[in-house]
Design a protein around this motif. Sequence first.
Motif, PDB file in Angstrom:
ATOM      1  N   PHE A   5       0.731  -0.985  -0.077  1.00 45.17           N
ATOM      2  CA  PHE A   5      -0.018   0.227  -0.082  1.00 45.17           C
ATOM      3  C   PHE A   5       1.087   1.253  -0.111  1.00 45.17           C
ATOM      4  N   LEU A   6       1.833   1.238   0.935  1.00 40.97           N
ATOM      5  CA  LEU A   6       2.582   2.570   0.825  1.00 40.97           C
ATOM      6  C   LEU A   6       3.750   2.577  -0.344  1.00 40.97           C
ATOM      7  N   LEU A   7       4.250   1.343  -1.035  1.00 39.57           N
ATOM      8  CA  LEU A   7       4.808   1.705  -2.255  1.00 39.57           C
ATOM      9  C   LEU A   7       3.934   2.423  -3.220  1.00 39.57           C
ATOM     10  N   LEU A   8       2.572   1.793  -3.282  1.00 38.11           N
ATOM     11  CA  LEU A   8       1.698   2.233  -4.393  1.00 38.11           C
ATOM     12  C   LEU A   8       1.318   3.583  -4.166  1.00 38.11           C
ATOM     13  N   THR A   9       1.267   3.915  -2.819  1.00 36.21           N
ATOM     14  CA  THR A   9       0.952   5.436  -2.595  1.00 36.21           C
ATOM     15  C   THR A   9       2.224   6.307  -3.005  1.00 36.21           C
ATOM     16  N   GLY A  10       3.133   5.968  -2.549  1.00 36.53           N
ATOM     17  CA  GLY A  10       4.373   6.902  -3.016  1.00 36.53           C
ATOM     18  C   GLY A  10       4.832   6.961  -4.504  1.00 36.53           C
ATOM     19  N   LEU A  11       4.238   5.934  -5.290  1.00 36.73           N
ATOM     20  CA  LEU A  11       4.528   5.742  -6.810  1.00 36.73           C
ATOM     21  C   LEU A  11       3.445   6.825  -7.425  1.00 36.73           C
ATOM     22  N   ILE A  12       2.333   6.451  -7.120  1.00 38.40           N
ATOM     23  CA  ILE A  12       1.053   7.157  -7.729  1.00 38.40           C
ATOM     24  C   ILE A  12       1.395   8.691  -7.376  1.00 38.40           C
ATOM     25  N   ALA A  13       1.401   9.084  -5.873  1.00 36.27           N
ATOM     26  CA  ALA A  13       1.523  10.310  -5.710  1.00 36.27           C
ATOM     27  C   ALA A  13       2.602  11.068  -6.426  1.00 36.27           C
ATOM     28  N   ALA A  14       3.756  10.432  -6.487  1.00 35.76           N
ATOM     29  CA  ALA A  14       4.957  11.254  -7.175  1.00 35.76           C
ATOM     30  C   ALA A  14       4.779  11.120  -8.658  1.00 35.76           C
ATOM     31  N   ILE A 221       8.184  12.930  12.012  1.00 35.93           N
ATOM     32  CA  ILE A 221       8.455  12.057  11.054  1.00 35.93           C
ATOM     33  C   ILE A 221       8.733  10.575  11.528  1.00 35.93           C
ATOM     34  N   ASN A 222       7.586   9.570  10.759  1.00 33.56           N
ATOM     35  CA  ASN A 222       7.833   8.363  10.834  1.00 33.56           C
ATOM     36  C   ASN A 222       8.850   7.601   9.740  1.00 33.56           C
ATOM     37  N   TYR A 223      10.229   7.635  10.329  1.00 33.57           N
ATOM     38  CA  TYR A 223      11.011   7.242   9.359  1.00 33.57           C
ATOM     39  C   TYR A 223      11.125   5.852   8.737  1.00 33.57           C
ATOM     40  N   LEU A 224      10.281   4.819   9.304  1.00 28.92           N
ATOM     41  CA  LEU A 224      10.101   3.662   8.999  1.00 28.92           C
ATOM     42  C   LEU A 224       9.132   3.778   7.514  1.00 28.92           C
ATOM     43  N   TYR A 225       8.023   4.274   7.728  1.00 34.31           N
ATOM     44  CA  TYR A 225       7.257   4.510   6.656  1.00 34.31           C
ATOM     45  C   TYR A 225       7.955   5.646   5.510  1.00 34.31           C
ATOM     46  N   ALA A 226       8.589   6.431   5.972  1.00 29.27           N
ATOM     47  CA  ALA A 226       9.260   7.071   4.970  1.00 29.27           C
ATOM     48  C   ALA A 226      10.123   6.554   4.033  1.00 29.27           C
ATOM     49  N   ALA A 227      10.723   5.632   4.775  1.00 32.16           N
ATOM     50  CA  ALA A 227      11.770   4.607   3.972  1.00 32.16           C
ATOM     51  C   ALA A 227      11.360   3.671   2.812  1.00 32.16           C
ATOM     52  N   VAL A 228       9.917   3.437   3.142  1.00 30.19           N
ATOM     53  CA  VAL A 228       9.117   2.547   2.016  1.00 30.19           C
ATOM     54  C   VAL A 228       8.592   3.363   1.090  1.00 30.19           C
ATOM     55  N   LEU A 229       8.106   4.764   1.420  1.00 25.68           N
ATOM     56  CA  LEU A 229       7.520   5.467   0.435  1.00 25.68           C
ATOM     57  C   LEU A 229       8.587   6.228  -0.505  1.00 25.68           C
ATOM     58  N   ALA A 232       9.779   4.403  -3.827  1.00 28.78           N
ATOM     59  CA  ALA A 232       8.814   4.260  -4.973  1.00 28.78           C
ATOM     60  C   ALA A 232       8.469   5.754  -5.390  1.00 28.78           C
ATOM     61  N   ALA A 233       8.413   6.744  -4.674  1.00 31.46           N
ATOM     62  CA  ALA A 233       8.253   8.092  -5.037  1.00 31.46           C
ATOM     63  C   ALA A 233       9.405   8.678  -5.918  1.00 31.46           C
ATOM     64  N   ILE A 235      11.143   7.079  -8.008  1.00 26.18           N
ATOM     65  CA  ILE A 235      10.970   6.522  -9.319  1.00 26.18           C
ATOM     66  C   ILE A 235       9.636   6.865 -10.012  1.00 26.18           C
ATOM     67  N   GLY A 236       8.518   7.033  -9.106  1.00 25.94           N
ATOM     68  CA  GLY A 236       7.520   7.693  -9.768  1.00 25.94           C
ATOM     69  C   GLY A 236       7.533   9.151 -10.233  1.00 25.94           C
ATOM     70  N   ALA A 237       8.284  10.017  -9.604  1.00 23.67           N
ATOM     71  CA  ALA A 237       8.820  11.097 -10.018  1.00 23.67           C
ATOM     72  C   ALA A 237       9.369  11.245 -11.434  1.00 23.67           C
ATOM     73  N   LYS A 238      10.378  10.526 -11.654  1.00 26.06           N
ATOM     74  CA  LYS A 238      10.941  10.115 -13.025  1.00 26.06           C
ATOM     75  C   LYS A 238       9.763   9.812 -14.023  1.00 26.06           C
ATOM     76  N   ILE A 239       9.035   8.789 -13.585  1.00 32.13           N
ATOM     77  CA  ILE A 239       8.005   8.523 -14.601  1.00 32.13           C
ATOM     78  C   ILE A 239       7.097   9.761 -14.929  1.00 32.13           C
ATOM     79  N   GLY A 240       6.584  10.377 -13.899  1.00 31.73           N
ATOM     80  CA  GLY A 240       5.802  11.648 -14.144  1.00 31.73           C
ATOM     81  C   GLY A 240       6.388  12.519 -15.028  1.00 31.73           C
TER      82      GLY A 240
END
Length: 273
Positions: A5-14, A221-229, A232-233, A235-240
């Motif tokens: 879920f976090l990976l998809l969130t980071g990817l789509i958001a970026a 800042i939750n560094y664990l969740y940030a490390a997952v996001l 993906a973010a 890579i997603g930014a480059k795709i955008g």
Amino acid sequence: MITLFLLLTGLIAAVVGSLVGLGGGIIIVPMLIFLGIELNMLEGITPQTAIGTSSMVLVFIGLSSIISYNRSKQVDIKNGMYFIIGAIPGAFLGSYTSGLFTIDSMRIYFGLFIILVSFILIFRDKIKPSRMFQNEKYIKPHTDGKGEVHYYGFPPYIGIAGSFIAGFTSGLFGVGGGALMTPMMILLFLMPPSIAVGTSMFIVFFSSLGGAMGHMFQGNINYLYAAVLIPAAYIGAKIGVRINRKFSSDAIVTALRVVLLLLGLYMIVQGFS
């Protein structure tokens, strides 16, 4: 499942954020709140940690986008320097102001902000650019990656004041500031959209850096969740950016208008319920 879920969130958001210059936090923050507070799938999520974690992720979205957009000269660094003078302190102040949020008040104000952004996207193409800030002594050329020369400019104090407000919303809501700066650059400073989007991500990087520093000092800042996001973010930014170069972003913007409007209404209803 949570990691996915976090990976998809980071990817789509970026992807969406870098494509239209919004940054991506406008998606990350609601998703963290939804997963953490409403579904109890994430531990330790509060309005402040959602905002702070989003700010940290946006630093990397902005960095990835800057690197990609700058290759095609879509980043106006000279004028962007004026913007970061206002954006960084604005974001730092906003990060501390976010401490006033309760979960319900955050939902209401963030929902209102999202609806504002959706209306900006709806009416952006219908509003005629204003020449009120165009003065010969400020107008300078900018050559893009295609060799086209664009002429525009603005009084530095106006750019600094506008970016301070955008930076404040960045630290307050964890959204990066691009939602306000992109239409401001297009409608008030007469930047071509392609350059405005790239320069917006330049501002997103620095405003998010200021906001992330403020939230880091407060332990938001939750560094664990940030490390997952973050991966993906990034890579997603480059795709955008690639999508922005090859295709028209009109269809994405049209869909985004509807999604943001519905999301904003949903958060307001949840805040009052």
